[in-house]
Design an enzyme around this catalytic site. Sequence first.
Site, mmCIF file in Angstrom:
data_model
loop_
_atom_site.group_PDB
_atom_site.id
_atom_site.type_symbol
_atom_site.label_atom_id
_atom_site.label_comp_id
_atom_site.label_asym_id
_atom_site.label_seq_id
_atom_site.Cartn_x
_atom_site.Cartn_y
_atom_site.Cartn_z
ATOM 1 N N LEU A 132 10.578 -6.875 -2.349
ATOM 2 C CA LEU A 132 9.801 -5.736 -1.744
ATOM 3 C C LEU A 132 9.085 -5.822 -0.635
ATOM 4 O O LEU A 132 8.998 -5.232 0.214
ATOM 5 C CB LEU A 132 8.820 -5.253 -2.926
ATOM 6 C CG LEU A 132 7.753 -4.195 -2.651
ATOM 7 C CD1 LEU A 132 8.625 -2.934 -2.407
ATOM 8 C CD2 LEU A 132 7.054 -3.956 -3.991
ATOM 9 N N ALA A 137 4.191 -5.625 5.780
ATOM 10 C CA ALA A 137 4.191 -4.661 4.795
ATOM 11 C C ALA A 137 3.795 -5.477 3.690
ATOM 12 O O ALA A 137 4.579 -5.474 2.767
ATOM 13 C CB ALA A 137 5.455 -3.741 4.605
ATOM 14 N N GLU A 377 0.208 -9.119 -6.995
ATOM 15 C CA GLU A 377 -0.148 -7.765 -7.868
ATOM 16 C C GLU A 377 -1.088 -6.779 -7.440
ATOM 17 O O GLU A 377 -1.905 -5.998 -8.063
ATOM 18 C CB GLU A 377 -0.095 -8.012 -9.161
ATOM 19 C CG GLU A 377 0.885 -8.708 -9.840
ATOM 20 C CD GLU A 377 1.991 -7.894 -10.128
ATOM 21 O OE1 GLU A 377 1.789 -6.603 -9.975
ATOM 22 O OE2 GLU A 377 3.292 -8.172 -10.181
#
Length: 395
Positions: A132, A137, A377
């Site tokens: 991801l 980013a 996270e």
Amino acid sequence: MTHRPSQRAEPAPHYLTEERREIRKLAREFAMNEVLPLADELDPQHGTIPDSLRDRMGEMGFFGILIPEEYGGLGLGVFEYCLVAEELARAWLSVSGLLARGNGMGGGFTEEQEARLLPRVARGEYLGAYALSEADAGSDVANLACRARRDGDEWVVHGTKMWCTYADEADYLVLFARTDPDKDPQRPHRGISAFLVEKERGSFPAGLTGTPVRKIGYFGWNTWELSFDGLRLSADALLGEEGRGFYLAVSGLEVGRAHTAARAIGLARAALEDSQAYVKQREQFGQPLADFQSIRFKIADMASRIEAARQLMYSVATEIDSGGRCSKEAAMAKLVASEMAERVTSEALQIHGGAGYTTDFAVERHWRDARLTKIFEGTSEIQMRVIADELLGRA
């Protein structure tokens, strides 16, 4: 050098049912008897979690805690998932992270894929990794540059991914890439799609290469920078609807943050228990460190902070299991637990003095790994933004 906790009986609150206490006991015995010795041996060497330990976790059902019984899982909830995660993290953070390579990785699977794949996931035979994040980013997960374009009956992927832990040993990757070349600057999350990239364990397919990231902790497995150069995927590799991959990426945030809170609590508990044992045996000025009030107050403060974070995490896990939304509370649990873990492990290192700043004691491992819980996270700053936005509205 590490220490084992005493087996003194603890009072059991009403929400710790007999079944939950048994699960916790099973996980604790496994962690202390099988995981901790490996952590003490392998972490200083930057060694790899052995396949035999992963296979044992599969045999015990740990990868299928959240998977329905009809698919071979245990059919339990996030509360039980967090109980096991805390125990595994108390021994080695990386092994508690491995837990998530089964549980919760099946989001976006079709009914046919669930029936075919989830039984293998529950046995630990089909574990995944997320592709991801990107170098530009990190927290801004909507700002993806990796692209997948349609070419007949296939998708062709070009771009890079960062921070993909377990990418080499995983049986599949969940890849997020932009399929709409015209990014809307007002809604950058639109046009992102998710893909199932099946692969052989221990290797990368044609069109995909990887470089291990040089980490300061979280040893036991590799974290990768991935390069996609013409990776070809079949049309049915698309997970969910085209252009709605962002929603799949964020759908499991509450569970992920509760899981990370549990891991942070496990690390802090390890530091506390090691410190308790150390101050009883270490003497200064003719008496054990445990007799000095300043040390006793440190231990009391550490234990109190751990318990406060644990109760918040239990509350969030209970709310998730009840079907309620608790994005603010999940962010709070992750924020409180990770900030607490860094403080408690740092205090533990201070209690150990110069010995704590060596690899002869496991407290330095707890300290290094606790620092990571404030980053993955969602960073502590991201958690505070989530909380503030819910309390005050978006700026």
